[in-house]
Scaffold this motif. Structure first.
Motif, PDB file in Angstrom:
ATOM      1  N   THR A   1       0.847  -1.195   0.000  1.00  0.00           N
ATOM      2  CA  THR A   1       0.000   0.000   0.000  1.00  0.00           C
ATOM      3  C   THR A   1       0.884   1.248   0.000  1.00  0.00           C
ATOM      4  OG1 THR A   1      -1.697  -1.175   1.234  1.00  0.00           O
ATOM      5  CG2 THR A   1      -1.821   1.221   1.265  1.00  0.00           C
ATOM      6  N   THR A   2       1.929   1.207   0.833  1.00  0.00           N
ATOM      7  CA  THR A   2       2.856   2.329   0.916  1.00  0.00           C
ATOM      8  C   THR A   2       3.546   2.569  -0.430  1.00  0.00           C
ATOM      9  OG1 THR A   2       3.212   1.701   3.215  1.00  0.00           O
ATOM     10  CG2 THR A   2       4.748   3.287   2.276  1.00  0.00           C
ATOM     11  N   ALA A   3       3.940   1.478  -1.094  1.00  0.00           N
ATOM     12  CA  ALA A   3       4.604   1.588  -2.392  1.00  0.00           C
ATOM     13  C   ALA A   3       3.674   2.267  -3.412  1.00  0.00           C
ATOM     14  CB  ALA A   3       5.040   0.213  -2.890  1.00  0.00           C
ATOM     15  N   HIS A   4       2.405   1.825  -3.444  1.00  0.00           N
ATOM     16  CA  HIS A   4       1.444   2.438  -4.367  1.00  0.00           C
ATOM     17  C   HIS A   4       1.258   3.923  -4.062  1.00  0.00           C
ATOM     18  CE1 HIS A   4      -0.123  -0.780  -6.863  1.00  0.00           C
ATOM     19  NE2 HIS A   4      -0.003  -1.590  -5.827  1.00  0.00           N
ATOM     20  N   TYR A   5       1.183   4.220  -2.776  1.00  0.00           N
ATOM     21  CA  TYR A   5       0.985   5.603  -2.355  1.00  0.00           C
ATOM     22  C   TYR A   5       2.144   6.479  -2.846  1.00  0.00           C
ATOM     23  CZ  TYR A   5       0.529   9.706   0.606  1.00  0.00           C
ATOM     24  OH  TYR A   5       0.417  10.990   1.055  1.00  0.00           O
ATOM     25  N   ILE A   6       3.365   6.009  -2.622  1.00  0.00           N
ATOM     26  CA  ILE A   6       4.529   6.810  -3.013  1.00  0.00           C
ATOM     27  C   ILE A   6       4.591   6.952  -4.528  1.00  0.00           C
ATOM     28  CG2 ILE A   6       7.058   6.855  -3.026  1.00  0.00           C
ATOM     29  CD1 ILE A   6       6.937   5.649  -0.235  1.00  0.00           C
ATOM     30  N   ALA A   7       4.307   5.844  -5.229  1.00  0.00           N
ATOM     31  CA  ALA A   7       4.325   5.898  -6.696  1.00  0.00           C
ATOM     32  C   ALA A   7       3.379   6.996  -7.188  1.00  0.00           C
ATOM     33  CB  ALA A   7       3.933   4.548  -7.271  1.00  0.00           C
ATOM     34  N   GLU A   8       2.207   7.084  -6.552  1.00  0.00           N
ATOM     35  CA  GLU A   8       1.245   8.101  -6.985  1.00  0.00           C
ATOM     36  C   GLU A   8       1.738   9.510  -6.651  1.00  0.00           C
ATOM     37  OE1 GLU A   8      -2.844   6.962  -6.476  1.00  0.00           O
ATOM     38  OE2 GLU A   8      -3.448   9.057  -6.226  1.00  0.00           O
ATOM     39  N   ARG A   9       2.341   9.653  -5.470  1.00  0.00           N
ATOM     40  CA  ARG A   9       2.849  10.977  -5.090  1.00  0.00           C
ATOM     41  C   ARG A   9       4.006  11.426  -5.989  1.00  0.00           C
ATOM     42  NH1 ARG A   9       2.107  12.922   0.209  1.00  0.00           N
ATOM     43  NH2 ARG A   9       3.271  14.708  -0.575  1.00  0.00           N
ATOM     44  N   LEU A  10       4.720  10.457  -6.568  1.00  0.00           N
ATOM     45  CA  LEU A  10       5.874  10.818  -7.400  1.00  0.00           C
ATOM     46  C   LEU A  10       5.496  10.996  -8.875  1.00  0.00           C
ATOM     47  CD1 LEU A  10       8.777   8.650  -5.928  1.00  0.00           C
ATOM     48  CD2 LEU A  10       8.040  10.940  -5.275  1.00  0.00           C
ATOM     49  N   GLU A  11       4.212  10.775  -9.185  1.00  0.00           N
ATOM     50  CA  GLU A  11       3.771  10.985 -10.560  1.00  0.00           C
ATOM     51  C   GLU A  11       4.055  12.435 -10.946  1.00  0.00           C
ATOM     52  OE1 GLU A  11      -0.349  10.088 -11.244  1.00  0.00           O
ATOM     53  OE2 GLU A  11       0.046   7.945 -10.867  1.00  0.00           O
ATOM     54  N   GLY A  12       4.500  12.621 -12.183  1.00  0.00           N
ATOM     55  CA  GLY A  12       4.756  13.986 -12.629  1.00  0.00           C
ATOM     56  C   GLY A  12       6.220  14.376 -12.508  1.00  0.00           C
ATOM     57  N   TYR A  13       6.981  13.663 -11.702  1.00  0.00           N
ATOM     58  CA  TYR A  13       8.424  13.926 -11.661  1.00  0.00           C
ATOM     59  C   TYR A  13       9.079  13.106 -12.760  1.00  0.00           C
ATOM     60  CZ  TYR A  13       7.751  16.250  -7.203  1.00  0.00           C
ATOM     61  OH  TYR A  13       7.348  17.119  -6.237  1.00  0.00           O
ATOM     62  N   PRO A  14      10.075  13.666 -13.420  1.00  0.00           N
ATOM     63  CA  PRO A  14      10.694  12.934 -14.529  1.00  0.00           C
ATOM     64  C   PRO A  14      11.625  11.837 -14.023  1.00  0.00           C
ATOM     65  CG  PRO A  14      11.808  15.027 -14.224  1.00  0.00           C
ATOM     66  CD  PRO A  14      10.716  14.970 -13.189  1.00  0.00           C
ATOM     67  N   VAL A  15      11.067  10.857 -13.311  1.00  0.00           N
ATOM     68  CA  VAL A  15      11.909   9.745 -12.819  1.00  0.00           C
ATOM     69  C   VAL A  15      11.245   8.420 -13.203  1.00  0.00           C
ATOM     70  CG1 VAL A  15      12.940  10.892 -10.825  1.00  0.00           C
ATOM     71  CG2 VAL A  15      10.715   9.783 -10.584  1.00  0.00           C
ATOM     72  N   ARG A  16      12.090   7.405 -13.311  1.00  0.00           N
ATOM     73  CA  ARG A  16      11.575   6.064 -13.568  1.00  0.00           C
ATOM     74  C   ARG A  16      11.304   5.454 -12.193  1.00  0.00           C
ATOM     75  NH1 ARG A  16      13.576   0.844 -15.822  1.00  0.00           N
ATOM     76  NH2 ARG A  16      15.573   1.147 -14.779  1.00  0.00           N
ATOM     77  N   ILE A  17      10.066   4.972 -11.990  1.00  0.00           N
ATOM     78  CA  ILE A  17       9.747   4.363 -10.703  1.00  0.00           C
ATOM     79  C   ILE A  17       9.709   2.851 -10.876  1.00  0.00           C
ATOM     80  CG2 ILE A  17       8.056   4.202  -8.832  1.00  0.00           C
ATOM     81  CD1 ILE A  17       7.216   7.057  -9.605  1.00  0.00           C
TER      82      ILE A  17
END
Lengths: 198, 362
Positions: free
Chosen positions: A150-166
């Motif tokens: 759940t934490t991983a999904h949450y962080i992935a969503e918060r990092l959307e929009g940054y030019p990084v590969r998740i």
């Protein structure tokens, strides 16, 4: 019957993970017999750690200097960041000496039931590191538990929009594992995460 | 016989009990409180899970004993090879931890299910059709778990994710939408697997039950009514869509935790809950037997029927015995007296159970 001081030492040691009262008494006896050598060395090491122990202001690792040895190491890849739940996970990953980038310790995992909210974790600090730029890849190395994922999904969503590969650690077949010993859930994960042969 | 040389040591009121020379039918006869059901409970520990009383392990150890208990048996796989020794129990230094041994080597409780399919019916299950929908969901989950061990993992993970979402909905502040997204992703993933497992079970039971006549046993018609979309993507969308409504209700109103197992008596098209006590019992027996048939495919089966014969009239009792005789599974039954079992007493192994001791009586 041992003296009060020795009992206090034994009961303090007994609380260490994996020890317990019986092992603690054995350790105390062993130390008492080596008062000048092992005991003195242990006391010195404990005092030193207690005095110098700090949390790294950059990644949250525990070390005797700030920034920690990993963040301060110029040979480390600054473009890769591995996010972990706890310091223990950082140490486990770093022992493997495979990840050459830096880390970010969250300080736990999201759990509504245990009252751990996003603001209790170092997620804002992680976003701050994204804002600062220079990072190409974020590896989410959470535990394969419900809360970890759940934490991983949450962080992935918060990092959307940054030019990084998740990316995320693969789940499935353990190294040295035999297929017919695995439960179907693990096999299904492994099958979903299959990749072309190199 | 599949299960033989059963020993119970320090289990409930049994100090040391041994049951040898088992047959297809095995009867345990004795007064109330003598320890008949305790033998069935001990046998039910050869299945993964908590046994037929869903009791804690510490309650199973004999009071005044060492604090641990052991149950063992020999399992004949009927393939000409040596029997397999199954053992389970607890040790006095760790009374809360269940140990399992298969042929002397430590094994997992899930591993027992690979050797033996165990099904049971107890008087505690009599109210299943009038009980809450939650009790029926637990019931079908247990049946599904016996066919697919992975089902348990989805059920427990779904349960945790659901409690997480409900806590977020119940908070003082508006829930964090990214956090909701993350929890709902987990909820939808495990929820759809859970629902699919239940639907498959009901489908298999239905096809097994359809082969049976309506007489003398009332035949149940089962319908799985999903409490939300079954497909993962649709469930995720629905959860997202209904956040406002769920926030107002302060809990999640869609998903497999709202599933229902509808049971009708096939002949009369009457809801099971409105049927007579005897008809309800007959339908439970039909489901139990159908499940035992499904579970025992490819492995020996064992069927534990606690106080079943006493509830049936002579015609139905005979019909039950005939079906059990034709079935593959070894049968263990209890009763306060032998008379209801007259029709099978000649071919059955009979034990008298008296205050925690067993004596062979036929």
């Amino acid at each position: 019957m041992a003296s009060q001081e020795i009992e206090t030492l034994a009961s303090a040691l007994a609380r260490l993970p994996g020890l317990g009262p019986r092992s603690a008494r054995r350790a105390v006896l062993w130390l008492v017999k080596r008062r000048e050598t092992a005991l003195a060395q242990l006391v010195g090491a404990l005092v030193e750690v207690q005095e110098k122990l700090v949390e790294c202001a950059v990644c949250g690792n525990v070390d005797t200097r700030d920034p920690c040895g990993i963040c301060a190491d110029p040979r480390r890849d600054q473009r890769a960041l591995c996010v972990v739940e706890d310091v223990a996970d950082l140490w486990a990953l770093d022992r493997a000496k495979l990840f050459t980038g830096r880390y970010h310790v969250l300080g736990g995992r999201l759990s509504a039931l245990e009252g751990v909210r996003p603001e209790d974790l170092t997620i804002d600090k992680l976003i701050g590191r994204m804002e600062a730029g220079g990072i190409d890849e974020v590896v989410l190395a959470m535990n394969a538990t419900l809360e970890g994922q759940t934490t991983a999904h949450y962080i992935a969503e918060r990092l959307e929009g940054y030019p990084v590969r998740i990316t995320q650690l693969a789940h499935g077949l353990p190294v040295g594992g035999e297929l017919d010993y695995l439960d179907e859930g693990t096999l299904a994960q492994a099958l979903r995460a299959r990749r072309p042969m190199a | 016989m599949p299960i033989d040389r059963v020993t119970l040591s320090h289990f409930r009121n049994h100090t040391e009990s041994q049951l040898d020379g088992t047959r297809h039918f095995n009867l345990l006869v004795g007064e109330n409180g003598a320890g008949k059901t305790n033998v069935l409970e001990a046998l039910s520990l050869f299945a993964p899970g908590r046994g037929l009383r869903r009791a804690a392990l510490v309650e199973m150890a004999k009071s005044g004993g060492t604090g641990g208990f052991a149950v063992s048996a020999l399992l004949d796989c009927r393939d000409g090879s040596d029997p397999v020794r199954l053992g389970t129990g607890t040790r006095s230094d760790r009374p809360g931890r269940r140990l399992v041994q298969i042929n002397g080597a430590n094994a997992s409780a899930i591993g027992l299910g690979e050797w033996l399919a165990t099904s049971w019916l107890t008087p505690a299950m009599d109210g299943l059709f009038t009980d809450s929908a939650g009790a029926r969901r637990r019931y079908i989950d247990r049946l599904a778990l016996a066919l697919d061990p992975g089902h348990a993992r989805h059920a427990s993970r779904y349960e945790t994710a659901l409690r997480e979402r409900n806590r977020l909905l119940d908070g003082e502040m508006e829930p964090d939408s990214s956090w909701m997204d993350a929890v709902e992703t987990q909820l939808a993933s495990h929820g759809s697997s859970l629902a699919a497992g239940r639907a498959t079970l009901v489908e298999q039971l239905t096809s097994e039950l359809s082969l049976l006549p309506d007489h003398p046993f009332a035949r149940p018609a089962l319908t799985y009514v999903a409490g939300g979309p079954v497909e993962q993507g649709e469930l995720a969308r629905e959860l997202r869509l209904q956040r406002m409504r769920d926030r107002a209700a302060r809990r999640t109103l869609t998903g497999p935790h709202r599933d229902e197992l509808e049971v009708l008596m096939a002949g009369k098209q009457m809801p099971a809950a409105s049927c007579s006590t005897g008809e309800q019992k007959a339908m439970l027996i039909a489901i139990t037997l159908a499940h035992a048939e499904l579970a025992a495919r490819g492995r020996p089966g064992m069927l534990l029927l606690d106080e079943v014969a006493a509830h049936l009239d002579p015609v139905r009792r005979m019909a039950l015995f005939e079906r059990l005789r034709a079935g593959e599974a070894q049968v263990w039954m209890t009763g306060t007296e032998l008379a209801p079992f007259d029709a099978i007493a000649g071919e059955a192994a009979v034990w008298r159970v008296i205050s925690g001791r067993v004596e062979r009586a036929g």
